[in-house]
Design an enzyme around this catalytic site. Sequence first.
Site, short mmCIF file in Angstrom:
data_model
loop_
_atom_site.label_atom_id
_atom_site.label_comp_id
_atom_site.label_asym_id
_atom_site.label_seq_id
_atom_site.Cartn_x
_atom_site.Cartn_y
_atom_site.Cartn_z
N ASP A 122 28.33 11.09 -5.17
CA ASP A 122 29.52 11.86 -5.56
C ASP A 122 29.28 13.36 -5.47
O ASP A 122 30.13 14.11 -4.99
CB ASP A 122 29.98 11.46 -6.95
CG ASP A 122 28.91 11.68 -8.01
OD1 ASP A 122 29.15 12.45 -8.95
OD2 ASP A 122 27.83 11.07 -7.92
N THR A 150 24.47 5.30 -2.47
CA THR A 150 23.73 5.26 -3.74
C THR A 150 23.31 3.83 -4.03
O THR A 150 24.12 2.91 -3.92
CB THR A 150 24.54 5.81 -4.94
OG1 THR A 150 23.84 5.50 -6.16
CG2 THR A 150 25.92 5.23 -5.02
N ASP A 152 22.71 2.76 -6.83
CA ASP A 152 23.29 2.38 -8.12
C ASP A 152 24.67 1.76 -7.98
O ASP A 152 25.18 1.17 -8.94
CB ASP A 152 23.39 3.60 -9.04
CG ASP A 152 22.04 4.19 -9.40
OD1 ASP A 152 21.06 3.43 -9.39
OD2 ASP A 152 21.96 5.39 -9.66
N ARG A 197 20.13 5.30 -13.50
CA ARG A 197 20.23 6.25 -14.60
C ARG A 197 21.36 5.91 -15.58
O ARG A 197 21.16 5.84 -16.78
CB ARG A 197 20.46 7.66 -14.03
CG ARG A 197 20.63 8.75 -15.08
CD ARG A 197 20.87 10.08 -14.44
NE ARG A 197 19.77 10.46 -13.57
CZ ARG A 197 18.65 11.02 -14.01
NH1 ARG A 197 18.49 11.26 -15.30
NH2 ARG A 197 17.68 11.33 -13.18
N PHE A 325 9.84 1.67 -3.68
CA PHE A 325 9.66 0.55 -2.77
C PHE A 325 11.00 0.11 -2.20
O PHE A 325 11.13 -0.15 -1.00
CB PHE A 325 8.99 -0.61 -3.51
CG PHE A 325 8.83 -1.87 -2.69
CD1 PHE A 325 7.71 -2.05 -1.89
CD2 PHE A 325 9.78 -2.88 -2.74
CE1 PHE A 325 7.56 -3.21 -1.13
CE2 PHE A 325 9.63 -4.04 -1.99
CZ PHE A 325 8.52 -4.21 -1.19
N ARG A 327 14.17 1.77 -2.44
CA ARG A 327 15.15 2.74 -1.94
C ARG A 327 14.83 3.28 -0.55
O ARG A 327 15.70 3.84 0.11
CB ARG A 327 15.30 3.91 -2.92
CG ARG A 327 14.20 4.95 -2.88
CD ARG A 327 14.51 6.11 -3.80
NE ARG A 327 13.72 7.29 -3.47
CZ ARG A 327 13.94 8.50 -3.97
NH1 ARG A 327 14.92 8.67 -4.84
NH2 ARG A 327 13.20 9.52 -3.61
#
Length: 404
Positions: A122, A150, A152, A197, A325, A327
């Site tokens: 973002d 991302t 996430d 996060r 590892f 990402r």
Amino acid sequence: MTIRRVALLTAGGFAPCLSTAVGELIERYNAVDPNIEIIGYQYGYHGLLTGNYVVFDEEARKNAATLKKFGGSPIGNSRVKLTNNQNLIDRGLIKEGQNALEVAAENLRRDGVDVLHTIGGDDTNTTAADLAAYLHENDYELTVVGLPKTIDNDIVPIRQSLGAWTAAEQASIFAQNIIGEHRSNPRMLIIHEVMGRNCGYLTAQSAHDYHQWVKEQEYVPSAGLSQERWDIHAVYIPEISFDLDVEASRLRKIMDEHGNVNIFLSEGAGVQEIIAELLEDGIEVERDPFGHVKLDTINPGQWFAKQFAHAIGAEKVMVQKSGYFSRSARSNERDLELIAKMAEFAVDCALQAKPGVVGHDEEHNDELRAIEFSRIAGAKPFDVHQEWFAQLLAEIGQKWEAKA
């Protein structure tokens, strides 16, 4: 719209989509118009500020498909926040009195860029929109078309961000090796700390993938090889709450019966409690240029290990992080298909001078479209009410509640 020069830029943390996305964009422009020049700013906004870019020559364009066989980013990433001028001055990226947005925008004008493709989260994409707005106000038209990156999977309102599926698959593979350590002590606690996060998606998805792998294997209990020892015993993510004492009691029984406990932990789980403890002890919490707490300096995995080790009677504790590892891996088949589809759509949008971030819009019936920059936001929480996640926790016997 006549396009003479296109610029590509990857920014933020790595995800298993960057190299693939760069390759796909180059291939698509080759197919549409091989006369369009393509450049790549080195290390994201760092390269844009310093004027450091590479031109994709004939050899690079001919072999663009090779990029899809690798992880990482061929043009590099960095964490640069263009609205944090003081940080950029301290790093020598701009001079005292300069405005980073203006410097970056003027560099785009100087470099003759007509289209900027940003591959990031973002912050990366909304910053690019700010650059386009500045240039428009100064009579220079720049079309910005972003791709959502991302691990996430937490970009509002995008259903699935690029690289997240691969990252979860790789975290599961990481766990398949690490959890093999469960017989290295009679009472072993293993905590697999996963990146995330604010959002528990990656931990939840990787736990689901690993749990499915465990269920598909064959075991020999009489030889000491049992599903119970290899399986997950707890999953902790920021979006759920649990009673620490109740969980400790449950996990103690598992430890007593099987001799080991395996936990999947999101690095964002329990962060507020950890920060409160540090501040109470007078310890300063380190933050990055975006104001985010540097999670590797507060060690959530070690904190959880400290909470549980004594309570469940662990003799040996191992905390292992799968973030780097997973990402930096190359895209898996599922992501390759998604990236190809989004990259093709992104080029089509650029040719039509239609700005936005390409993605399946959850607020528009999951339609693939160029989503308005004003609607892009980060920290989308993981939906814990999805059937597959609730079933996972039910199968491992974990009691939980969704946070308000």
